[in-house]
Write a protein that holds these residues in place. Structure first.
Motif, PDB file in Angstrom:
ATOM      1  N   THR A   1       0.822  -1.211   0.000  1.00  0.00           N
ATOM      2  CA  THR A   1       0.000   0.000   0.000  1.00  0.00           C
ATOM      3  C   THR A   1       0.856   1.261   0.000  1.00  0.00           C
ATOM      4  N   THR A   2       1.901   1.272   0.827  1.00  0.00           N
ATOM      5  CA  THR A   2       2.795   2.433   0.857  1.00  0.00           C
ATOM      6  C   THR A   2       3.525   2.602  -0.468  1.00  0.00           C
ATOM      7  N   LEU A   3       3.918   1.490  -1.072  1.00  0.00           N
ATOM      8  CA  LEU A   3       4.622   1.563  -2.351  1.00  0.00           C
ATOM      9  C   LEU A   3       3.729   2.115  -3.452  1.00  0.00           C
ATOM     10  N   VAL A   4       2.450   1.789  -3.422  1.00  0.00           N
ATOM     11  CA  VAL A   4       1.515   2.317  -4.432  1.00  0.00           C
ATOM     12  C   VAL A   4       1.471   3.842  -4.386  1.00  0.00           C
ATOM     13  N   PHE A   5       1.303   4.401  -3.201  1.00  0.00           N
ATOM     14  CA  PHE A   5       1.200   5.867  -3.088  1.00  0.00           C
ATOM     15  C   PHE A   5       2.551   6.546  -3.297  1.00  0.00           C
TER      16      PHE A   5
ATOM     17  N   LEU B   1       9.675  -6.146  -1.494  1.00  0.00           N
ATOM     18  CA  LEU B   1       9.353  -4.894  -2.179  1.00  0.00           C
ATOM     19  C   LEU B   1       9.621  -3.658  -1.329  1.00  0.00           C
ATOM     20  N   PHE B   2      10.041  -3.829  -0.095  1.00  0.00           N
ATOM     21  CA  PHE B   2      10.224  -2.664   0.770  1.00  0.00           C
ATOM     22  C   PHE B   2      11.305  -1.721   0.248  1.00  0.00           C
ATOM     23  N   ILE B   3      12.360  -2.246  -0.360  1.00  0.00           N
ATOM     24  CA  ILE B   3      13.475  -1.410  -0.807  1.00  0.00           C
ATOM     25  C   ILE B   3      13.027  -0.412  -1.860  1.00  0.00           C
ATOM     26  N   TYR B   4      11.925  -0.689  -2.560  1.00  0.00           N
ATOM     27  CA  TYR B   4      11.460   0.228  -3.597  1.00  0.00           C
ATOM     28  C   TYR B   4      10.754   1.459  -3.037  1.00  0.00           C
ATOM     29  N   ILE B   5      10.392   1.448  -1.766  1.00  0.00           N
ATOM     30  CA  ILE B   5       9.738   2.626  -1.181  1.00  0.00           C
ATOM     31  C   ILE B   5      10.714   3.797  -1.076  1.00  0.00           C
ATOM     32  N   PRO B   6      11.876   3.643  -0.413  1.00  0.00           N
ATOM     33  CA  PRO B   6      12.813   4.785  -0.428  1.00  0.00           C
ATOM     34  C   PRO B   6      13.394   5.058  -1.807  1.00  0.00           C
ATOM     35  N   THR B   7      13.498   4.018  -2.641  1.00  0.00           N
ATOM     36  CA  THR B   7      14.018   4.227  -3.993  1.00  0.00           C
ATOM     37  C   THR B   7      13.070   5.083  -4.825  1.00  0.00           C
ATOM     38  N   SER B   8      11.767   4.833  -4.702  1.00  0.00           N
ATOM     39  CA  SER B   8      10.800   5.628  -5.467  1.00  0.00           C
ATOM     40  C   SER B   8      10.787   7.085  -5.011  1.00  0.00           C
ATOM     41  N   VAL B   9      11.061   7.336  -3.741  1.00  0.00           N
ATOM     42  CA  VAL B   9      11.137   8.722  -3.265  1.00  0.00           C
ATOM     43  C   VAL B   9      12.344   9.426  -3.877  1.00  0.00           C
ATOM     44  N   LEU B  10      13.472   8.718  -3.975  1.00  0.00           N
ATOM     45  CA  LEU B  10      14.672   9.310  -4.574  1.00  0.00           C
ATOM     46  C   LEU B  10      14.537   9.472  -6.087  1.00  0.00           C
ATOM     47  N   TRP B  11      13.596   8.761  -6.688  1.00  0.00           N
ATOM     48  CA  TRP B  11      13.372   8.912  -8.128  1.00  0.00           C
ATOM     49  C   TRP B  11      12.783  10.284  -8.470  1.00  0.00           C
ATOM     50  N   ILE B  12      12.389  11.053  -7.478  1.00  0.00           N
ATOM     51  CA  ILE B  12      11.865  12.391  -7.744  1.00  0.00           C
ATOM     52  C   ILE B  12      12.928  13.269  -8.399  1.00  0.00           C
ATOM     53  N   ILE B  13      14.180  13.019  -8.061  1.00  0.00           N
ATOM     54  CA  ILE B  13      15.270  13.821  -8.631  1.00  0.00           C
ATOM     55  C   ILE B  13      15.305  13.589 -10.141  1.00  0.00           C
ATOM     56  N   PRO B  14      15.105  14.600 -10.961  1.00  0.00           N
ATOM     57  CA  PRO B  14      14.991  14.406 -12.420  1.00  0.00           C
ATOM     58  C   PRO B  14      16.353  14.256 -13.093  1.00  0.00           C
ATOM     59  N   LEU B  15      17.100  13.267 -12.675  1.00  0.00           N
ATOM     60  CA  LEU B  15      18.380  12.936 -13.313  1.00  0.00           C
ATOM     61  C   LEU B  15      18.306  11.498 -13.801  1.00  0.00           C
ATOM     62  N   GLU B  16      18.418  11.334 -15.105  1.00  0.00           N
ATOM     63  CA  GLU B  16      18.217  10.010 -15.693  1.00  0.00           C
ATOM     64  C   GLU B  16      19.249   9.006 -15.188  1.00  0.00           C
ATOM     65  N   TRP B  17      20.499   9.391 -15.128  1.00  0.00           N
ATOM     66  CA  TRP B  17      21.540   8.451 -14.712  1.00  0.00           C
ATOM     67  C   TRP B  17      21.384   8.053 -13.250  1.00  0.00           C
ATOM     68  N   LEU B  18      20.928   8.984 -12.410  1.00  0.00           N
ATOM     69  CA  LEU B  18      20.717   8.674 -10.997  1.00  0.00           C
ATOM     70  C   LEU B  18      19.533   7.729 -10.819  1.00  0.00           C
ATOM     71  N   GLN B  19      18.482   7.931 -11.580  1.00  0.00           N
ATOM     72  CA  GLN B  19      17.315   7.059 -11.471  1.00  0.00           C
ATOM     73  C   GLN B  19      17.645   5.623 -11.869  1.00  0.00           C
ATOM     74  N   TRP B  20      18.405   5.450 -12.952  1.00  0.00           N
ATOM     75  CA  TRP B  20      18.762   4.102 -13.373  1.00  0.00           C
ATOM     76  C   TRP B  20      19.763   3.452 -12.414  1.00  0.00           C
ATOM     77  N   THR B  21      20.624   4.254 -11.809  1.00  0.00           N
ATOM     78  CA  THR B  21      21.543   3.699 -10.807  1.00  0.00           C
ATOM     79  C   THR B  21      20.783   3.206  -9.582  1.00  0.00           C
ATOM     80  N   LEU B  22      19.819   3.989  -9.143  1.00  0.00           N
ATOM     81  CA  LEU B  22      19.022   3.591  -7.988  1.00  0.00           C
ATOM     82  C   LEU B  22      18.189   2.345  -8.272  1.00  0.00           C
TER      83      LEU B  22
END
Length: 299
Positions: free
Chosen positions: A123-127, A204-225
């Motif tokens: 549920t947290t990951l969805v939002f 799936l818990f690791i994707y919760i903080p990862t999705s928050v860091l995906w806010i940064i609009p840097l393509e290389w950083l998003q793919w690294t995360l």
């Protein structure tokens, strides 16, 4: 005043008189009283045994065993959420720090799987994915004057469908496949359905903080995360199911683990490409509207 001897044998004299008056009268002997006492002792033993059984049942519940009630009862589903905060934190910690040789089911679940953690993680990951995706799109288009921000609420529904289907259908398919392979006497043991769902939910818990860091609009950083998250989450699944599938043939063991990794990769990459699309701007500037030529009047 009666002597002590008269008081001592008075009861027997009265009994003799009663017998002489009515020879068919029944008497209560010492053996009957002893049998009565033995019956009372048996009743006490029965009562104690019932109490002991109740204590054994309560100890079984405290030990993590699920009650055998019907699936239509509330108590049946209540037992799946019977975990405390420390247990959930320990399982979350185990999902983000997978170590070789530490099986997630044996070292963290300990025959007491739950649905509390997987439900709230999904549920947290969805939002977090839906909100972070909207913010990422807004930040990437913020410098464009022609862009008008519109909240995309439909992404919440899409994220919920994708994540919950993955967290339930994939474990169902994997559990059914492993049960089928166990029927062929190739697998030593198979995790229960609840344990399989619990492992996928906590992974799936690791994707919760990862999705928050995906806010940064840097393509290389998003793919690294996303690569780091896939390695950590996929390692939990591989280290957990490898002891089960390694007893199978090499081909089937490799195909099973490859399917687990591929489906997990498709989920992560699909969420990245759909919810965190990089804004593409047109490099050619828009031409300004032509101004009408100035006309002068002759006087």
């Amino acid at each position: 005043m009666a002597s002590p001897s008269d008081l001592q044998f008075q009861e027997f004299d009265e009994a003799a008189e009663l017998l002489s008056a009515d020879p068919q009268a029944s008497t209560l002997s010492v053996s009957a009283s002893s049998s009565t006492n033995s019956r009372a002792a048996e009743d006490v033993k029965l009562e104690l045994s019932e109490e002991e059984e109740g204590q054994e049942e309560s100890s079984e519940l405290l030990g993590g065993q699920k009650p055998s009630g019907g699936f239509w009862t509330f108590e049946y589903y209540q037992s799946f959420f019977n975990v405390d905060t420390m247990q959930v934190l320990d399982r979350v910690k185990g999902s983000v720090m997978p170590l070789p040789g530490r099986n997630f089911v044996k070292h963290h679940l300990k025959s007491n799987p739950d649905l509390y953690g997987p439900f709230w993680i999904c549920t947290t990951l969805v939002f977090s994915i839906a909100i972070s995706g909207n913010l990422s799109t807004f930040l990437s288009q913020m410098g464009d004057p022609s862009y008008h921000y519109r909240p995309q609420f439909h992404k919440v529904t899409i994220a919920a469908v994708v994540i919950f289907l993955y967290a339930w259908l994939v474990p169902v398919a994997l559990w059914g496949f492993l049960m089928w392979r166990q029927g062929g006497e190739r697998l030593v043991g198979v995790y229960s359905f609840l344990e399989t769902v619990c492992v996928y939910g906590y992974s799936l818990f690791i994707y919760i903080p990862t999705s928050v860091l995906w806010i940064i609009p840097l393509e290389w950083l998003q793919w690294t995360l996303i690569m780091v998250a896939m390695v950590i989450s996929g390692s939990v699944l591989v280290l957990t199911f490898w002891p089960v599938v390694r007893e199978d043939t090499k081909v089937m063991a490799g195909v099973t683990l490859l399917s687990i990794v591929v489906l997990h990769t498709l989920l992560a990459v699909g969420c990245k490409l759909y919810f965190f699309q990089t804004a593409t701007r047109d490099a050619t500037p828009t031409p300004s509207p032509a101004q009408p030529p100035l006309t002068t009047r002759s006087t």
